[in-house]
Design a protein around this motif. Structure first.
Motif, PDB file in Angstrom:
ATOM      1  N   GLY A 102      -8.036 -18.117   0.535  1.00 35.27           N
ATOM      2  CA  GLY A 102      -6.831 -17.566   0.105  1.00 35.27           C
ATOM      3  C   GLY A 102      -6.848 -16.114   0.638  1.00 35.27           C
ATOM      4  N   VAL A 103      -5.816 -15.084   0.090  1.00 31.55           N
ATOM      5  CA  VAL A 103      -5.513 -13.910   0.631  1.00 31.55           C
ATOM      6  C   VAL A 103      -6.734 -13.056   0.395  1.00 31.55           C
ATOM      7  CG1 VAL A 103      -4.063 -12.033   0.691  1.00 31.55           C
ATOM      8  CG2 VAL A 103      -3.102 -14.252   0.614  1.00 31.55           C
ATOM      9  N   GLY A 104      -7.036 -12.504   1.794  1.00 33.82           N
ATOM     10  CA  GLY A 104      -8.288 -11.536   1.415  1.00 33.82           C
ATOM     11  C   GLY A 104      -7.859  -9.967   1.560  1.00 33.82           C
ATOM     12  N   LEU A 105      -6.682  -9.880   2.057  1.00 34.62           N
ATOM     13  CA  LEU A 105      -5.999  -8.408   2.090  1.00 34.62           C
ATOM     14  C   LEU A 105      -4.534  -8.705   2.326  1.00 34.62           C
ATOM     15  CD1 LEU A 105      -6.527  -5.388   2.119  1.00 34.62           C
ATOM     16  CD2 LEU A 105      -6.700  -5.576   4.782  1.00 34.62           C
ATOM     17  N   ASP A 106      -3.669  -7.993   1.664  1.00 35.17           N
ATOM     18  CA  ASP A 106      -2.408  -7.905   1.486  1.00 35.17           C
ATOM     19  C   ASP A 106      -1.965  -6.374   2.062  1.00 35.17           C
ATOM     20  OD1 ASP A 106       0.448  -7.641   0.713  1.00 35.17           O
ATOM     21  OD2 ASP A 106       0.212  -9.984  -0.078  1.00 35.17           O
ATOM     22  N   ILE A 107      -0.683  -6.541   2.884  1.00 39.17           N
ATOM     23  CA  ILE A 107      -0.366  -5.418   3.359  1.00 39.17           C
ATOM     24  C   ILE A 107       0.130  -4.488   2.187  1.00 39.17           C
ATOM     25  CG2 ILE A 107       2.517  -5.942   3.642  1.00 39.17           C
ATOM     26  CD1 ILE A 107       2.300  -4.742   6.213  1.00 39.17           C
ATOM     27  N   LYS A 108       0.628  -4.836   1.073  1.00 40.20           N
ATOM     28  CA  LYS A 108       1.111  -4.062  -0.194  1.00 40.20           C
ATOM     29  C   LYS A 108      -0.268  -3.514  -0.654  1.00 40.20           C
ATOM     30  CE  LYS A 108       0.816  -8.055  -3.375  1.00 40.20           C
ATOM     31  NZ  LYS A 108      -0.379  -7.434  -4.023  1.00 40.20           N
ATOM     32  N   ASP A 109      -1.284  -3.980  -0.423  1.00 38.69           N
ATOM     33  CA  ASP A 109      -2.448  -3.200  -1.166  1.00 38.69           C
ATOM     34  C   ASP A 109      -3.098  -2.183   0.159  1.00 38.69           C
ATOM     35  OD1 ASP A 109      -2.316  -4.405  -3.357  1.00 38.69           O
ATOM     36  OD2 ASP A 109      -3.256  -6.226  -2.485  1.00 38.69           O
ATOM     37  N   ILE A 110      -2.271  -1.874   1.077  1.00 40.16           N
ATOM     38  CA  ILE A 110      -2.931  -0.827   2.218  1.00 40.16           C
ATOM     39  C   ILE A 110      -1.969   0.425   2.026  1.00 40.16           C
ATOM     40  CG2 ILE A 110      -3.322  -0.452   4.738  1.00 40.16           C
ATOM     41  CD1 ILE A 110      -3.366  -3.355   4.933  1.00 40.16           C
ATOM     42  N   PRO A 111      -2.410   1.512   1.456  1.00 37.39           N
ATOM     43  CA  PRO A 111      -1.563   2.563   0.954  1.00 37.39           C
ATOM     44  C   PRO A 111      -0.490   3.319   2.041  1.00 37.39           C
ATOM     45  CG  PRO A 111      -3.822   2.716  -0.059  1.00 37.39           C
ATOM     46  CD  PRO A 111      -3.785   1.862   0.970  1.00 37.39           C
ATOM     47  N   TRP A 112      -1.223   3.085   3.346  1.00 36.16           N
ATOM     48  CA  TRP A 112      -0.746   3.993   4.219  1.00 36.16           C
ATOM     49  C   TRP A 112       0.150   2.980   5.115  1.00 36.16           C
ATOM     50  CZ3 TRP A 112      -2.443   2.121   9.091  1.00 36.16           C
ATOM     51  CH2 TRP A 112      -3.627   1.546   9.068  1.00 36.16           C
ATOM     52  N   ALA A 113       0.142   1.526   5.062  1.00 33.17           N
ATOM     53  CA  ALA A 113       0.829   0.734   5.781  1.00 33.17           C
ATOM     54  C   ALA A 113       2.079   0.568   5.796  1.00 33.17           C
ATOM     55  CB  ALA A 113       0.129  -0.779   5.546  1.00 33.17           C
ATOM     56  N   GLY A 114       3.030   0.362   6.969  1.00 26.05           N
ATOM     57  CA  GLY A 114       4.272   0.122   7.025  1.00 26.05           C
ATOM     58  C   GLY A 114       4.899  -1.333   7.281  1.00 26.05           C
ATOM     59  N   ARG A 115       4.266  -1.719   8.484  1.00 26.00           N
ATOM     60  CA  ARG A 115       4.628  -3.297   8.923  1.00 26.00           C
ATOM     61  C   ARG A 115       3.767  -3.714  10.041  1.00 26.00           C
ATOM     62  NH1 ARG A 115       8.874  -3.991  13.052  1.00 26.00           N
ATOM     63  NH2 ARG A 115       9.014  -1.843  14.589  1.00 26.00           N
ATOM     64  N   GLN A 116       3.855  -4.998   9.947  1.00 26.12           N
ATOM     65  CA  GLN A 116       3.099  -5.892  11.179  1.00 26.12           C
ATOM     66  C   GLN A 116       1.464  -5.639  10.897  1.00 26.12           C
ATOM     67  OE1 GLN A 116       5.607  -3.940  14.206  1.00 26.12           O
ATOM     68  NE2 GLN A 116       5.812  -6.057  14.949  1.00 26.12           N
ATOM     69  N   LEU A 117       0.963  -6.599  10.238  1.00 27.35           N
ATOM     70  CA  LEU A 117      -0.470  -6.928  10.032  1.00 27.35           C
ATOM     71  C   LEU A 117      -1.008  -7.529  11.112  1.00 27.35           C
ATOM     72  CD1 LEU A 117      -2.307  -5.276   8.119  1.00 27.35           C
ATOM     73  CD2 LEU A 117      -2.204  -7.337   6.620  1.00 27.35           C
ATOM     74  N   TRP A 118      -1.582  -7.186  12.234  1.00 26.86           N
ATOM     75  CA  TRP A 118      -1.906  -8.023  13.273  1.00 26.86           C
ATOM     76  C   TRP A 118      -3.197  -8.233  13.535  1.00 26.86           C
ATOM     77  CZ3 TRP A 118       1.322  -6.026  18.143  1.00 26.86           C
ATOM     78  CH2 TRP A 118       2.745  -6.333  18.083  1.00 26.86           C
ATOM     79  N   ALA A 119      -3.817  -8.670  14.470  1.00 32.03           N
ATOM     80  CA  ALA A 119      -4.976  -9.327  14.700  1.00 32.03           C
ATOM     81  C   ALA A 119      -6.204  -8.493  14.157  1.00 32.03           C
ATOM     82  CB  ALA A 119      -5.276  -9.787  16.280  1.00 32.03           C
TER      83      ALA A 119
END
Length: 369
Positions: A115-132
């Motif tokens: 399943g999902v190990g990490l979601d972008i919504k749970d990264i406080p500083w993230a904007g977009r594009q969760l790459w390799a």
């Protein structure tokens, strides 16, 4: 990576047939699933029999970072989605938002989707594009390293931790200070020191960091002239694996005459997707050439380089991008990679694995997909 490196020290190289792997069923919750492909899976679009088969068929995956942790194979890939964004050279159509973590007990075993190990919504500083991403292990903690654009649309590299290799991972509140660009790959040497390799051109923004700070006015692409090519980056990690221990350094990749590869040498110069492994005391730095779609490698005697170009590991696969990892599993070496067999679309990829063979002198045999 630490567990993987312990295995590497005693791995003999055998010439054996390629092992094909089972497929897995998608699961967007933390509940694990283990299954093989069924009749509802997407139809293969390859015109001829492929080198190997997709490991996962119910979700699209790419950029597989593989490791052996606690005696099991874990794979940390990107999770491709159909975002509806037009293709461009900046890679805006690669708009991934989470990571699924996969595992398998053996190279020809079934795949478990954790399943999902990490979601972008749970990264406080993230904007977009969760790459390799990549992963590492030290002192009872697992580390997941990931590139994502911050809220100013600049790629930075973050780290998340877990007590389990399958996650879930909790992201640190800020990116790693001094980090930039994409494709982190962490290598832990036999002396316990850990290093991060990173960088990618064009949409990976590495060409915008040549003055030491981000230059938004720099060209979208690197110069394609007879000047030294922009090199990947390396930084030693602190003991807690969360920070850089010293300055970021540019890696030199040299030709057979000891001269830096040129920016116009598109068949050999670094583009993205760096990976370091060690074999018989020698360091092998492998990477993608990007717009010429090759996986190539160079060797050296220090984790900092310089590395001398040696040849092609894998010729172009179906699809535009090429990204890989190389690890030993029991008595063989394997390369994990991706292509677009399932979708035929360059932004909807599927991960695969095949054997990596070496000659008696340690050089790598070229793979033709």
């Amino acid at each position: 990576m630490l567990n993987s490196l312990k295995l590497k020290a005693s791995v003999p190289v055998l010439a054996v047939s390629v092992a094909l792997l089972g497929a897995c069923q998608s699961n967007t919750s933390k509940q694990e699933t283990t299954t093989t492909a069924d009749a509802s899976a997407p139809a293969d679009t390859a015109a001829k029999k492929p080198l190997s088969q997709p490991l996962v068929r119910d979700i699209y995956t790419a950029d597989p970072s593989a490791h052996v942790f606690a005696g099991k194979i874990y794979i940390y890939p990107s999770h491709d989605i159909e975002a509806g964004i037009p293709e461009n050279d900046k890679g805006d159509h690669f708009a991934m938002r989470d990571y699924h973590i996969l595992s398998m007990d053996s190279i020809n075993g079934k795949v478990t989707d954790h399943g999902v190990g990490l979601d972008i919504k749970d990264i406080p500083w993230a904007g977009r594009q969760l790459w390799a991403p990549d992963a590492a292990f030290k002192n009872g903690t697992y580390y997941l390293y990931f590139p994502v654009k911050d809220k100013q649309d600049v790629f930075r590299i973050g780290v998340a931790t877990s007590k389990s290799p399958s996650g879930p991972f909790k992201a640190e509140p800020t990116p790693i200070a001094g980090s930039y660009s994409i494709d982190p790959a962490v290598f832990t040497d036999t002396d316990g020191k850990a290093y991060m390799y990173f960088g990618g051109l064009w949409g990976g923004q590495l060409q915008r960091w040549q003055k030491g700070t981000y230059d938004a006015k720099a060209p979208e692409k690197e110069p394609n002239t007879a000047v030294p090519a922009i090199g990947p980056r390396v930084a030693k990690l602190t003991a807690d694996m969360k920070h850089f221990d010293g300055p970021v350094k540019e890696i030199k990749i040299l030709d057979e005459n000891g001269k830096p590869l040129l920016a116009s040498d598109n068949n050999r110069r670094f583009f993205e997707g760096g990976w370091l492994h060690k074999y018989n005391g020698k360091y092998y730095f492998s990477y993608s050439t990007g717009d010429t779609h090759l996986l190539v490698y160079a060797t050296g005697t220090s984790p900092y380089g310089p590395f001398t170009y040696q040849g092609v590991i894998m010729k172009p696969v179906q699809g535009w991008t090429t990204h890989h990892s190389i690890i030993p599993i029991k008595d063989k070496w394997y390369i994990f990679y991706h292509d677009t067999q399932l979708s035929g679309k360059t932004w909807l990829r599927n991960i695969k694995v095949t054997e990596l063979k070496r000659r008696a002198d340690g050089s790598i045999e070229t793979i033709t997909p």
